[in-house]
Design a protein around this motif. Structure first.
Motif, PDB file in Angstrom:
ATOM      1  N   LEU A 113      75.125  58.604  -5.557  1.00  0.00           N
ATOM      2  CA  LEU A 113      74.913  57.339  -5.296  1.00  0.00           C
ATOM      3  C   LEU A 113      74.900  56.302  -3.752  1.00  0.00           C
ATOM      4  N   GLY A 114      76.736  56.576  -4.225  1.00  0.00           N
ATOM      5  CA  GLY A 114      77.836  56.353  -2.804  1.00  0.00           C
ATOM      6  C   GLY A 114      78.387  55.319  -3.936  1.00  0.00           C
ATOM      7  N   THR A 115      79.895  55.053  -3.253  1.00  0.00           N
ATOM      8  CA  THR A 115      80.052  54.398  -4.123  1.00  0.00           C
ATOM      9  C   THR A 115      79.751  52.604  -3.868  1.00  0.00           C
ATOM     10  N   ASP A 116      79.121  52.312  -2.985  1.00  0.00           N
ATOM     11  CA  ASP A 116      79.048  51.189  -2.939  1.00  0.00           C
ATOM     12  C   ASP A 116      77.963  50.581  -3.113  1.00  0.00           C
ATOM     13  N   THR A 117      77.430  51.919  -3.809  1.00  0.00           N
ATOM     14  CA  THR A 117      75.894  50.977  -4.519  1.00  0.00           C
ATOM     15  C   THR A 117      76.303  50.959  -6.076  1.00  0.00           C
ATOM     16  N   VAL A 118      77.638  51.689  -6.543  1.00  0.00           N
ATOM     17  CA  VAL A 118      77.739  52.054  -7.717  1.00  0.00           C
ATOM     18  C   VAL A 118      78.347  50.439  -8.111  1.00  0.00           C
ATOM     19  N   GLU A 119      79.327  49.618  -6.725  1.00  0.00           N
ATOM     20  CA  GLU A 119      80.119  49.120  -6.945  1.00  0.00           C
ATOM     21  C   GLU A 119      78.936  47.805  -7.178  1.00  0.00           C
ATOM     22  N   GLU A 120      77.438  47.721  -6.327  1.00  0.00           N
ATOM     23  CA  GLU A 120      76.524  47.010  -6.720  1.00  0.00           C
ATOM     24  C   GLU A 120      75.998  47.019  -8.002  1.00  0.00           C
ATOM     25  N   VAL A 121      76.225  48.062  -8.866  1.00  0.00           N
ATOM     26  CA  VAL A 121      75.585  48.215  -9.789  1.00  0.00           C
ATOM     27  C   VAL A 121      76.880  47.318 -10.913  1.00  0.00           C
ATOM     28  N   MET A 122      78.262  47.485 -10.613  1.00  0.00           N
ATOM     29  CA  MET A 122      78.611  47.079 -12.130  1.00  0.00           C
ATOM     30  C   MET A 122      79.210  45.100 -12.378  1.00  0.00           C
ATOM     31  N   ALA A 123      78.897  45.048 -10.136  1.00  0.00           N
ATOM     32  CA  ALA A 123      78.739  43.785 -10.057  1.00  0.00           C
ATOM     33  C   ALA A 123      77.251  43.359 -10.846  1.00  0.00           C
ATOM     34  N   ALA A 124      76.277  43.626 -10.905  1.00  0.00           N
ATOM     35  CA  ALA A 124      75.426  42.958 -11.899  1.00  0.00           C
ATOM     36  C   ALA A 124      75.353  43.482 -12.932  1.00  0.00           C
ATOM     37  N   VAL A 125      76.041  44.048 -13.587  1.00  0.00           N
ATOM     38  CA  VAL A 125      76.333  43.955 -14.932  1.00  0.00           C
ATOM     39  C   VAL A 125      77.574  43.242 -15.532  1.00  0.00           C
ATOM     40  N   GLY A 126      78.054  42.294 -13.973  1.00  0.00           N
ATOM     41  CA  GLY A 126      79.355  41.700 -14.991  1.00  0.00           C
ATOM     42  C   GLY A 126      80.952  42.446 -15.268  1.00  0.00           C
ATOM     43  N   ASP A 127      80.576  43.958 -14.511  1.00  0.00           N
ATOM     44  CA  ASP A 127      82.028  44.163 -14.758  1.00  0.00           C
ATOM     45  C   ASP A 127      82.924  44.718 -14.123  1.00  0.00           C
ATOM     46  N   LEU A 128      82.905  44.131 -12.362  1.00  0.00           N
ATOM     47  CA  LEU A 128      83.162  44.427 -11.235  1.00  0.00           C
ATOM     48  C   LEU A 128      84.833  43.574 -11.247  1.00  0.00           C
ATOM     49  N   ARG A 129      84.550  42.316 -11.497  1.00  0.00           N
ATOM     50  CA  ARG A 129      86.126  41.969 -12.175  1.00  0.00           C
ATOM     51  C   ARG A 129      87.117  42.172 -12.971  1.00  0.00           C
ATOM     52  N   SER A 130      86.098  43.814 -13.888  1.00  0.00           N
ATOM     53  CA  SER A 130      87.882  44.205 -14.538  1.00  0.00           C
ATOM     54  C   SER A 130      87.793  45.186 -14.298  1.00  0.00           C
TER      55      SER A 130
END
Length: 191
Positions: free
Chosen positions: A117-134
């Motif tokens: 996926l690449g790290t950018d896409t994984v971070e986008e997935v995290m952001a979409a589910v509300g985990d990016l801040r954590s």
């Protein structure tokens, strides 16, 4: 899952093909990627073993079925020994194990999905589910600061009960079928 309950649950399966995987997150990823590829897993049981060291018990249980699986490259010795002891033939290399239907992931399946996926896409997935801040808070921990981003992501995904399985599905669902990690792609080609 303990070994006894895992074997008890698995004993009732009637699938002609059994895919052995280390844990539930691997099962979730395989099922999600198969769905993304439009592939039915009818007649296939994806069986989490509760850890690779339990493989011998599952090979014995399913000795009369077509077996396949995914494993972490660092755990290859357990796979080789269990398949040889189970009468499936000796395998002296990863290529020979692949010939028997067992495919190695570099670190683990989550690592394969993150690289695909690449790290950018994984971070986008995290952001979409509300985990990016954590995740950003996690990155600030002293033990994480000097790790490469991909390793931080992989470690974060494995830090909380249920998170690996949740992210296995999320990452697999975000994956373009044309970018399926090679071990998973080779496994699906067998099913």
């Amino acid at each position: 899952m303990d070994l006894r309950s895992g074997l008890t649950d698995a004993a009732g399966l009637s699938a002609a093909t059994v895919v052995l995987v280390e844990g539930d997150s691997d099962r979730h990823a395989i099922e999600a990627v198969a769905r993304r590829h439009g592939r039915s897993l009818h007649g296939v049981a994806v069986v989490p073993m509760g850890g690779v060291t339990n493989i011998r018990h599952f090979v014995e249980l399913f000795h009369d079925r077509r077996l396949a699986g995914l494993y972490d490259a660092a755990e290859e010795r357990f796979i080789r020994r269990a398949l040889a002891d189970g009468g499936l033939g000796p395998a002296r290399s990863s290529a020979e194990l692949a010939g028997l239907g067992f495919h190695a992931c570099r670190a683990d399946l989550e690592d394969e999905l993150i690289r695909a996926l690449g790290t950018d896409t994984v971070e986008e997935v995290m952001a979409a589910v509300g985990d990016l801040r954590s995740f950003r808070l996690f990155q600030r921990q002293p033990a994480q600061r000097d790790r490469p981003l991909a390793r931080q992501l992989r470690r974060f995904i494995g830090t909380r009960a249920g998170r690996k399985s949740h992210y296995a599905t999320l990452l697999a669902d975000a994956l373009d079928p044309a970018r399926t990690p090679p071990p998973l792609d080779r496994l699906l080609a067998l099913l």
